[in-house]
Design a protein around this motif. Structure first.
Motif, short mmCIF file in Angstrom:
data_model
loop_
_atom_site.label_atom_id
_atom_site.label_comp_id
_atom_site.label_asym_id
_atom_site.label_seq_id
_atom_site.Cartn_x
_atom_site.Cartn_y
_atom_site.Cartn_z
N ALA A 182 0.81 -1.22 0.00
CA ALA A 182 0.00 0.00 0.00
C ALA A 182 0.85 1.27 0.00
CB ALA A 182 -0.94 0.00 1.21
N ASN A 183 1.98 1.27 0.72
CA ASN A 183 2.75 2.52 0.78
C ASN A 183 3.36 2.88 -0.56
OD1 ASN A 183 4.72 0.46 0.93
ND2 ASN A 183 6.09 1.71 2.18
N GLU A 184 3.75 1.89 -1.37
CA GLU A 184 4.25 2.19 -2.71
C GLU A 184 3.13 2.70 -3.61
OE1 GLU A 184 6.37 0.13 -6.63
OE2 GLU A 184 6.26 -1.01 -4.75
N LEU A 185 1.97 2.05 -3.55
CA LEU A 185 0.84 2.48 -4.37
C LEU A 185 0.42 3.90 -4.02
CD1 LEU A 185 -1.28 1.57 -6.52
CD2 LEU A 185 -2.75 0.96 -4.58
N ASN A 186 0.28 4.18 -2.72
CA ASN A 186 -0.21 5.48 -2.28
C ASN A 186 0.80 6.60 -2.47
OD1 ASN A 186 -2.67 4.35 -1.50
ND2 ASN A 186 -1.95 3.93 0.57
N SER A 187 2.08 6.26 -2.69
CA SER A 187 3.10 7.27 -2.95
C SER A 187 3.18 7.66 -4.42
CB SER A 187 4.48 6.75 -2.50
OG SER A 187 4.51 6.52 -1.11
N SER A 188 2.38 7.02 -5.25
CA SER A 188 2.45 7.25 -6.70
C SER A 188 1.83 8.60 -7.07
CB SER A 188 1.72 6.13 -7.44
OG SER A 188 2.22 4.87 -7.08
N PRO A 247 -6.35 1.72 -21.94
CA PRO A 247 -6.15 1.75 -20.49
C PRO A 247 -5.34 2.96 -20.04
CG PRO A 247 -4.66 0.17 -21.48
CD PRO A 247 -5.57 0.66 -22.59
N SER A 248 -5.58 3.40 -18.83
CA SER A 248 -4.74 4.40 -18.17
C SER A 248 -3.89 3.67 -17.12
CB SER A 248 -5.59 5.47 -17.49
OG SER A 248 -6.33 6.20 -18.43
N TYR A 249 -2.80 4.31 -16.72
CA TYR A 249 -1.89 3.67 -15.78
C TYR A 249 -1.46 4.64 -14.70
CZ TYR A 249 -1.38 0.24 -19.55
OH TYR A 249 -1.62 -0.70 -20.52
N ILE A 250 -1.19 4.09 -13.53
CA ILE A 250 -0.45 4.79 -12.48
C ILE A 250 0.95 4.19 -12.46
CG2 ILE A 250 -0.25 5.07 -9.97
CD1 ILE A 250 -3.36 4.98 -9.93
N VAL A 251 1.96 5.04 -12.40
CA VAL A 251 3.34 4.56 -12.35
C VAL A 251 3.87 4.82 -10.94
CG1 VAL A 251 5.65 4.71 -13.33
CG2 VAL A 251 3.66 5.04 -14.80
N THR A 252 4.24 3.76 -10.25
CA THR A 252 4.68 3.88 -8.87
C THR A 252 6.11 4.42 -8.80
OG1 THR A 252 5.72 1.70 -8.59
CG2 THR A 252 3.31 1.82 -8.40
N PRO A 253 6.55 4.87 -7.61
CA PRO A 253 7.92 5.36 -7.48
C PRO A 253 8.98 4.33 -7.85
CG PRO A 253 6.62 6.04 -5.59
CD PRO A 253 5.77 5.08 -6.36
N LEU A 254 8.65 3.04 -7.75
CA LEU A 254 9.61 1.99 -8.11
C LEU A 254 9.39 1.46 -9.53
CD1 LEU A 254 9.85 -0.07 -4.79
CD2 LEU A 254 11.25 1.84 -5.58
N GLY A 255 8.59 2.18 -10.32
CA GLY A 255 8.50 1.88 -11.74
C GLY A 255 7.48 0.85 -12.16
N ASN A 266 -9.41 13.24 -6.58
CA ASN A 266 -8.96 14.45 -5.89
C ASN A 266 -9.97 14.81 -4.82
OD1 ASN A 266 -8.58 17.47 -5.43
ND2 ASN A 266 -6.86 17.03 -6.79
N ASN A 267 -9.49 15.11 -3.61
CA ASN A 267 -10.40 15.40 -2.51
C ASN A 267 -10.82 16.86 -2.44
OD1 ASN A 267 -8.09 16.63 -1.59
ND2 ASN A 267 -8.21 15.76 0.48
N GLY A 268 -10.38 17.67 -3.42
CA GLY A 268 -10.81 19.06 -3.48
C GLY A 268 -9.80 20.05 -2.97
N ASP A 269 -8.78 19.59 -2.24
CA ASP A 269 -7.77 20.53 -1.75
C ASP A 269 -6.44 20.38 -2.49
OD1 ASP A 269 -6.76 18.18 -0.81
OD2 ASP A 269 -6.71 18.76 1.31
N GLY A 270 -6.51 19.76 -3.67
CA GLY A 270 -5.32 19.63 -4.50
C GLY A 270 -4.55 18.34 -4.31
N ARG A 271 -4.92 17.55 -3.31
CA ARG A 271 -4.23 16.30 -3.08
C ARG A 271 -4.90 15.16 -3.86
NH1 ARG A 271 -3.77 15.08 3.06
NH2 ARG A 271 -5.94 15.82 3.03
N THR A 272 -4.07 14.28 -4.42
CA THR A 272 -4.57 13.16 -5.20
C THR A 272 -4.45 11.88 -4.40
OG1 THR A 272 -3.97 14.21 -7.30
CG2 THR A 272 -4.26 11.82 -7.32
N PHE A 273 -5.51 11.09 -4.40
CA PHE A 273 -5.52 9.81 -3.70
C PHE A 273 -5.78 8.69 -4.71
CE2 PHE A 273 -6.50 12.98 -0.55
CZ PHE A 273 -5.81 12.56 0.58
N ILE A 274 -5.41 7.50 -4.31
CA ILE A 274 -5.54 6.35 -5.19
C ILE A 274 -6.47 5.33 -4.53
CG2 ILE A 274 -4.32 4.43 -6.28
CD1 ILE A 274 -1.85 6.27 -6.37
N SER A 275 -7.41 4.85 -5.31
CA SER A 275 -8.33 3.82 -4.81
C SER A 275 -8.26 2.60 -5.71
CB SER A 275 -9.77 4.34 -4.75
OG SER A 275 -10.27 4.58 -6.04
N VAL A 276 -8.71 1.48 -5.16
CA VAL A 276 -8.80 0.23 -5.91
C VAL A 276 -10.27 -0.08 -6.10
CG1 VAL A 276 -8.24 -2.23 -5.95
CG2 VAL A 276 -6.65 -0.60 -4.89
#
Length: 306
Positions: free
Chosen positions: A18-24, A36-44, A115-125
Motif C-alpha cells: 500500500a505505501n508504494e501504491l499510495n506514494s504514486s 487503459p490508463s496507468y499509475i506509475v509507482t515510485p519503483l516503476g 482528488n479530494n478538493g484541496d489539490g491532493r490526489t488519492f488512489i483507490s482500488v
C-alpha cells in the motif's frame, strides 16, 4: 476483444504494498477511447490492475440499500488500501455485503485516482472480485509482494546509473517490456526514491512471515549497504506444481463449459477448491493462462478456453 477480432491481452495484476501504491504521483492517461490508463509507482510499476491482500478494517455503504456504494479500508503490513465498489463491480458488490469486519481479504481490481478538493490526489482500488482468505493465503501474498518489491528496488538501483538506457536494453537485462517501460517512465519523470520506506515494509512483511529470524535491514538511505539478496527459508513447505495446477484448471474449464459460454467463475472456484487450489492461486493461474493465450474472460462471471 479488439476491433480486429483478436482477444486483447489482459493487464498484469501487480503485487504492490500500500505505501508504494499510495506514494504514486505519475499517471499515463489514455489518449483514445477504451485504451487503459496507468499509475506509475515510485519503483516503476506501470499499474492498471492490482492484486491486494490484507485485513479489512472498515466498510461503509455510502449509497442506498437499492443501489449500494461500498467504501472500505484494507490494511497491509505498513499501509492502507482504499476500496470503492459500485454497480459496475457486481461480483465484488455482492461479496462486500457478506464480509464481516475485521477479516483477511484478497481483491483484484483496477486502480483509479481521485482528488479530494484541496489539490491532493488519492488512489483507490475498484475490485472486480473480493474474497475472504485465511492466514496462510495472506502469508503467500506477503511473500510474493515482498519479493516483487525487492526486485523493483534492485532494478531501479541499476537502471538509475544508465541514463541513456532504452526499453530493449532493459529487456536484455531480464525485464519484461511492461516493467522496462514503467521503470524508464518513473526515472524520466521523477528521481530515485528513498529506499528506506520500502525496505521497512519488506522487513515488516518478513518479520511477520519469519518471527523467529529477527529480520533487520538497518534501513540504509540507499541500497549500497543493504543485502544483495533476500534469503528466505520457506521451511521446506510443499507446494503443488504450478504446471500441474494449470492442467487441472484447463480440464475443469472444458468440463464446466456446458453451453459454450465458458466456465462459471463460482463453480470453477468451488471445483478448484476441491482440488486443493485456493482463491489467490486460481487467480494467479488464470492470469498465467491468459498471458499464454490459452483462456480469456467473455465477461467477469465466466472463464473460457480459446
Amino acid at each position: 476483444m479488439n476491433p480486429n477480432g483478436k482477444i486483447s491481452p489482459r493487464e498484469t495484476a501487480w503485487r504492490i504494498f500500500a505505501n508504494e501504491l499510495n506514494s504514486s504521483v505519475l499517471e499515463i492517461k489514455a489518449t483514445e477511447e477504451k485504451m487503459p490508463s496507468y499509475i506509475v509507482t515510485p519503483l516503476g510499476a506501470k499499474v492498471n490492475r492490482i492484486l491486494i491482500a490484507g485485513t479489512i478494517t472498515e466498510k461503509a455503504n455510502s449509497g442506498t440499500e437499492d443501489e449500494p456504494m461500498w467504501r472500505a479500508r484494507v490494511q497491509d503490513v505498513n499501509g492502507v488500501y482504499y476500496l470503492s465498489i459500485g454497480r459496475f463491480q457486481p461480483d465484488a458488490l455482492a461479496a462486500m455485503a457478506d464480509l464481516e469486519v475485521p477479516c483477511h481479504v484478497a481483491a483484484v481490481g483496477r486502480v483509479r485516482t481521485y482528488n479530494n478538493g484541496d489539490g491532493r490526489t488519492f488512489i483507490s482500488v475498484r475490485p472486480e472480485r473480493i474474497v475472504r482468505i485465511e492466514e496462510d493465503t495472506l502469508n503467500e501474498w506477503l511473500l510474493d509482494t515482498a519479493k516483487s518489491t525487492w526486485a523493483r528496488l534492485k532494478w531501479m538501483k541499476e537502471v538509475v546509473s544508465m541514463p541513456d538506457a532504452k526499453v530493449p536494453d532493459l529487456v536484455k537485462m531480464g525485464m519484461t517490456p511492461v516493467e522496462a517501460e514503467g521503470m524508464l517512465y518513473a526515472l524520466d519523470n521523477g528521481e530515485m526514491p528513498d529506499s528506506s520506506a520500502y525496505l521497512k515494509t519488506i522487513q515488516n512483511a518478513l518479520r511477520r512471515l519469519l518471527p523467529e529470524k529477527e529480520v533487520d535491514f538497518g534501513f540504509p538511505e540507499g541500497l549500497d549497504d543493504g543485502p544483495d539478496e533476500i534469503d528466505i527459508d520457506e521451511g521446506g513447505s510443499e507446494k503443488s506444481n504450478h504446471g500441474q495446477m494449470e492442467d487441472i484448471i484447463l480440464n475443469l474449464l472444458d468440463e464446466l463449459d456446458v453451453d459454450g459460454k465458458g466456465a462459471p467463475r463460482d463453480e470453477l472456484e468451488r471445483r478448484a477448491e476441491a482440488e486443493g487450489i485456493g482463491g489467490i492461486e486460481l487467480e494467479e493461474i488464470s492470469n498465467t493462462l491468459m498471458d499464454k493465450g490459452l483462456v480469456y474472460e467473455p465477461n467477469l462471471r465466466y472463464l473460457k478456453r480459446i
